[in-house]
Design a protein around this motif. Structure first.
Motif, PDB file in Angstrom:
ATOM      1  N   GLY A  70       0.817  -1.218   0.000  1.00 35.73           N
ATOM      2  CA  GLY A  70       0.000   0.000   0.000  1.00 35.73           C
ATOM      3  C   GLY A  70       0.845   1.260   0.000  1.00 35.73           C
ATOM      4  N   THR A  72       1.175   3.649   2.492  1.00 32.52           N
ATOM      5  CA  THR A  72       1.612   4.288   3.728  1.00 32.52           C
ATOM      6  C   THR A  72       3.054   3.921   4.072  1.00 32.52           C
ATOM      7  OG1 THR A  72       0.567   2.504   4.979  1.00 32.52           O
ATOM      8  CG2 THR A  72      -0.707   4.513   4.712  1.00 32.52           C
ATOM      9  N   ASP A  74       4.374   2.341   6.388  1.00 32.18           N
ATOM     10  CA  ASP A  74       4.672   0.992   6.869  1.00 32.18           C
ATOM     11  C   ASP A  74       4.564  -0.045   5.757  1.00 32.18           C
ATOM     12  OD1 ASP A  74       1.963   1.180   6.567  1.00 32.18           O
ATOM     13  OD2 ASP A  74       1.441   0.322   8.502  1.00 32.18           O
ATOM     14  N   ASP A  75       4.233   0.405   4.546  1.00 29.62           N
ATOM     15  CA  ASP A  75       4.120  -0.530   3.428  1.00 29.62           C
ATOM     16  C   ASP A  75       5.420  -0.536   2.648  1.00 29.62           C
ATOM     17  OD1 ASP A  75       1.427  -1.178   4.000  1.00 29.62           O
ATOM     18  OD2 ASP A  75       0.765   0.649   3.010  1.00 29.62           O
TER      19      ASP A  75
HETATM   20 MG    MG Z   1      -0.782  -1.157   4.053  1.00 31.93          MG
END
Ligand code: MG
Ligand code: ATP
Length: 425
Positions: A70, A72, A74-75
């Motif tokens: 994704g 964000t 943390d992706d």
């Molecule tokens: Mg994500």
């Protein structure tokens, strides 16, 4: 074929999300004849992801990494795997166009951060995402880079509603061309209800011995209110052996087999009633509408389901269903007589072909010597008569409701298929 699954996500480590990908992917692969050799779940941290993927690259023919594609911060799966493989990230114009289109068609502003999802490791194949913005990625890691043989590395987005269709529509065909199963593989499940797991085994295992001795795998899965019997055949003659095993089981306990593979009892009921162009009404007390819920989960239920009453209080049984005050006073709300009158009342009010009723004591209180907690009566009325069946379901309330709904649906199923009466238990 060595297959490894890596599920990334700190939410998995914190117990915030159940790792359903693990089970779902293993199941899909197993049904196609592939066996997963190792599964790992790890947090989103960079060294973790790279270490785990590096280790898997030294062993596996196929690696499936889930999550972290994704937009964000943390992706980081895409970026970390690309770095590990020594592939530069390049913008894929088609992906960028689709992401932009995703937002314009929904009339939503496109956050700048989403553009990162259009970055693709050079040479990777893109799996378009029909249900979100992050595409899946497939990299072919050449032989001699991490091990003597090549590895297929697949990255899939975390949300199940994006991952599942992508896997089925795009990864499976790829797998079947790139890493085809060496031998024939057949998996078949017969779903039974009404007999315990050990009883099922006792009846069928001796009769299947010649097949299991010859290599047919026979497995049991006890679920609440049902037992699955699973056959797995591999290699030459698999199809034939599984078919023979199925016919033996059907001969022995065919009246207990309500469906195959992923079929559920409510689906079978809707199908049977639809075929017969018949209608169902319900009168539920202790299940509180659970049976109606299960029926209405099935697409097409409106063709066969008239409706029902959740008649919990005695007064509701009187007013909604026309149960006699005298019956309640003499026999009590949890009784064969009340169950029958409930079913008759629901049938009368609806004009449906069948009405099913349930009344019981879920507990933990309310039991007596004559009617302990768990006592249930299930009524069934058709145009000509009504019957009631007694069960003792000693479970917590929720399980009690589920098991009771299972028994009620099974009573109806048996009435529909052969006019057979379920055994009283
Ligand atoms: Mg994500
Ligand atoms: P997104 O674009 O939504 O951020 P992503 O590819 O980055 O997708 P993650 O951020 O890892 O994926 O996960 C998104 C959501 O998907 C999680 O919050 C979770 O609800 C679900 N999810 C992720 N991994 C799993 C898993 N292993 N099992 C079940 N659900 C999962």
């Amino acid at each position: 074929v060595q297959i490894e699954i890596i599920n990334t996500g700190s939410e998995l480590m914190l117990g915030r999300v159940l790792n359903t990908h693990q089970q779902w992917l293993c199941r899909q692969l197993a049904d196609l004849g592939y066996t997963v050799t190792r599964q790992t779940a790890i947090s989103d941290e960079a060294p973790q992801i790279q270490n785990v993927v590096r280790e898997a690259l030294a062993r596996a023919d196929l690696i499936v990494v889930t999550g972290g594609l994704g937009p964000t911060s943390d992706d980081r799966t895409r970026e970390l795997v690309a770095e590990l493989a020594g592939a530069e990230l390049v913008c894929d114009d088609e992906v960028l166009r689709r992401i932009t289109e995703f937002f314009t068609s929904r009339k939503r502003p496109m956050p700048e951060s989403t553009k990162v999802q259009a970055l693709v490791p050079r040479g990777a194949q893109v799996l378009m995402n029909a249900h979100g913005t992050a595409p899946g990625l497939v990299m072919e890691i050449p032989a001699e880079k991490f091990r003597p043989a090549p590895t297929l590395l697949v990255m899939l987005p975390g949300p199940p509603r994006e991952l599942r269709p992508m896997f089925t529509a795009q990864v499976v065909p790829l797998l079947q061309t790139k890493l085809p199963c060496e031998s024939e593989f057949v998996c078949r499940t017969l779903k039974t209800t009404g007999l315990g797991e050990s009883r099922v085994e006792e009846i069928i295992a001796p009769e299947l011995k010649h097949l299991t001795d010859a290599g047919l795998e026979l497995g049991y899965c006890a679920r609440i209110g049902e037992v699955d019997v699973r056959f797995v055949g591999r290699g030459c003659g698999a199809q034939q052996n599984v078919a023979e095993a199925e016919s033996i089981v059907r001969r022995l306990i065919g009246d207990r087999v309500f469906g195959v593979d992923d079929e559920q009892l409510e689906t079978v009921i809707v199908r049977l009633l639809t075929e017969r162009k018949q209608m169902l009404a319900l009168a539920e007390s202790c299940t509180g509408g659970w049976i109606a819920n299960r029926i209405t989960n099935v697409p097409g239920a409106s063709a066969i389901f008239w409706g029902g009453a959740v008649s919990y209080a005695n007064d509701a049984k009187l007013k909604f269903l026309g149960v006699q005050e005298q019956t309640l006073a003499t026999h009590g709300a949890v009784s064969e007589e009340t169950a029958r009158e409930m079913a008759e009342g629901a049938r009368r009010a609806s004009g449906a072909d069948y009405a099913v009723s349930v009344t019981g004591i879920a507990g933990p209180s309310g039991g007596s010597d004559g009617k302990p907690v768990g006592t249930v009566f299930i009524g069934l009325a058709d145009g000509t008569r009504s019957r009631a069946y007694k069960f003792l379901n000693r479970y917590d309330r929720e399980t009690f409701k589920y098991v009771t709904s299972q028994q009620a649906l099974e009573i109806l199923r048996r009435a529909l298929v052969a006019g057979t009466q379920p055994a009283l238990t």
